[in-house]
Design an enzyme around this catalytic site. Structure first.
Site, mmCIF file in Angstrom:
data_model
loop_
_atom_site.group_PDB
_atom_site.id
_atom_site.type_symbol
_atom_site.label_atom_id
_atom_site.label_comp_id
_atom_site.label_asym_id
_atom_site.label_seq_id
_atom_site.Cartn_x
_atom_site.Cartn_y
_atom_site.Cartn_z
ATOM 1 C CG ASP A 1 -2.125 0.866 1.080
ATOM 2 O OD1 ASP A 1 -1.960 2.014 0.629
ATOM 3 O OD2 ASP A 1 -3.237 0.414 1.410
ATOM 4 C CB SER B 1 -6.405 2.467 0.035
ATOM 5 O OG SER B 1 -5.126 3.013 0.205
ATOM 6 C CB THR C 1 -5.834 -3.450 0.751
ATOM 7 O OG1 THR C 1 -5.364 -2.179 0.315
ATOM 8 C CG2 THR C 1 -5.331 -4.522 -0.198
ATOM 9 C CG ASP D 1 -1.222 4.411 2.512
ATOM 10 O OD1 ASP D 1 -1.088 5.194 1.568
ATOM 11 O OD2 ASP D 1 -2.184 4.462 3.309
ATOM 12 C CG HIS E 1 -1.356 8.816 4.258
ATOM 13 N ND1 HIS E 1 -1.997 9.729 3.460
ATOM 14 C CD2 HIS E 1 -1.826 7.589 3.891
ATOM 15 C CE1 HIS E 1 -2.829 9.092 2.646
ATOM 16 N NE2 HIS E 1 -2.731 7.792 2.879
ATOM 17 C CG ASP F 1 -2.866 0.866 -2.588
ATOM 18 O OD1 ASP F 1 -1.686 1.258 -2.557
ATOM 19 O OD2 ASP F 1 -3.613 0.890 -1.588
#
Length: 452
Positions: A52, A101, A154, A279, A283, A321
């Protein structure tokens, strides 16, 4: 985002239609660095790995991070040997060019473009079934192993149908309520998320246990479960801790091994693996956690290479993704990146920021956790923010690491760039070249359909 991270730390689609019009792509050329050669074109087992948030800059940064500076050459990493192409990631037109996502996972799981926020539904909010659903329908064993809560976007998109990724309780209910020929969609589920399965209004955990699933809430309990069992393993109230804060530094590899142990059978299996927290590091613009989570993924991929060597009838596909954070290797016009400052970290930036407030010498504490010495000026700067709020301390430590490494970021969200596709094992040639994220699901559907 920081508030969500702090909360997490403190708590530590329409019926499937056969896609007969989508032919399997023939190999364009042999990949020179691909070490695993498939023994057949149709795999018995399929392992789908989603990293991710892992845009192309993350794999380059990881190669630099792992480089041995005492040698003149740049050493390759596991990702270099298995790269076969790229995938576009855009969502349905209603959501523009940059995916979240949920829409991306729905595309990867079902082969259908949808809107941002959609979990296993199309743009009209109608259910679309996933490759995992179809694998179960065809008699394969199925499972997932992730480092987020298992109801996160996911993994949820491979099992559930919901108009919003935020409806975690409803998604958890789908894990139990949606059946395939009276069977649950997933035989093995490993990750976090006890909060959503053991609730006052409905104890879904107890329902799974009553239905014959073995339950584990610790890694030691997971080790003790008999091979071939149906397993629900929930190891945290929400997500697993960041890998820098884990005693087990190969947690994704460990979960993947255990999932395969319980899924192996004569009819084959489908397994979803997600390196969820690449991910989250993106972020947060947290380069320390980003490289640590990438290393956990690399260990997992190394294990899977070995698994395919021993089981050449297995296909492994890895992609992202989307990309998160707009990571740049080098910043502010300075042609330098210094990943050596990340190699000795013994805690995540979030944990360091939370704990430094109670330390008598906060600057020294930060230095000890980062694993390198600081100048008097750097120590004084960190001391000066120790009595600030959690978010201020977090941002200060993170900015300090960015300056030391010369790392840049363009956003705290996603970007719309294409992502890399990696594949090896039986049938890997189908993923060579420039494809769309929906093509990955379409090709997997075809493999499942052709198994027998």
């Amino acid at each position: 985002m920081i508030k969500q991270l702090i909360r997490t730390s403190l708590l530590s689609c329409a019926t499937f239609a056969v896609l007969s019009g989508c032919s399997v792509t023939e190999p364009v050329s042999e990949t020179a660095n691909l070490k695993s050669k498939p023994s057949q074109n149709v795999p018995k087992n399929i392992i789908m790995v989603v990293a991710d948030g892992m845009g192309p800059a993350y794999t380059t940064a990881y190669r630099n991070f792992m480089d041995n500076p005492s040698t003149p050459e740049m050493e390759s990493v596991v990702f270099d040997d298995i790269l076969v192409g790229n995938a576009s990631t855009y969502p349905a037109q209603v959501s523009g060019y940059v995916t979240d996502s949920a829409a991306a996972a729905t595309a990867l799981a079902t082969g259908v473009k949808s809107y941002n926020g959609a979990i296993g539904v199309d743009v009209d909010k109608q259910p679309v079934n996933s490759v995992m659903y179809h694998a179960k329908r065809m008699g394969m064993r199925t499972g997932l192993a992730v480092t987020s809560q298992i109801v996160h976007a996911t993994p949820a998109s491979y099992i559930a149908h919901n108009e919003s990724r935020k409806n975690y309780n409803e998604i958890a209910e789908d894990f139990f309520d949606i059946r395939v020929n009276d069977n649950f969609i997933a035989d093995v589920m490993l990750g976090g998320g006890t909060t959503y399965f053991k609730r006052e209004d409905r104890d879904i955990l107890a329902q799974f246990v009553e239905a014959g699933y073995e339950y584990a809430d610790s890694y030691s309990d997971l080790d003790a479960i008999p091979v071939g069992s149906n397993v629900l393993g929930l190891f945290a109230p929400v997500a697993l801790p960041a890998v820098l804060d884990e005693q087990r530094k190969n947690r994704l590899e460990y979960l993947t091994k255990n999932a395969i142990k319980h899924l192996e059978n004569e009819n084959g299996f489908f397994l979803l693996v997600e390196a969820s927290q690449v991910d989250w590091a993106g972020h947060a613009n947290d380069i320390g956690s980003a490289m640590a989570e990438m290393h956990d993924l690399a260990l997992t991929m190394t294990y899977l290479r070995e698994y395919v060597e021993a089981n050449p009838d297995t296909l492994v596909v890895l992609t992202a993704d989307h990309s998160t954070g707009g990571l740049t290797i080098g910043a502010n016009g300075d042609y330098r990146w210094s990943p050596e400052h990340l190699k000795a970290m013994s805690a995540s930036v979030l944990t360091i920021a939370l704990e430094m407030a109670s330390e008598e010498n906060p600057g020294e504490f930060v230095a000890s956790k980062l694993g390198f010495s600081l100048s008097e000026e750097e120590l004084a700067t960190l001391d000066s923010v120790s009595n600030q709020d959690d978010e201020t301390r977090f941002n200060a430590v993170k900015a300090f690491l960015d300056t030391k490494t010369n790392t840049g970021w363009t956003t705290g969200g996603h970007t719309g760039v294409d992502v890399e596709v990696f594949a090896f094992g039986a049938g890997y040639q189908s993923f060579i070249g420039q494809i769309d994220n929906t093509d990955i699901a379409k090709k997997i559907f075809q493999f499942i359909e052709k198994k027998e």
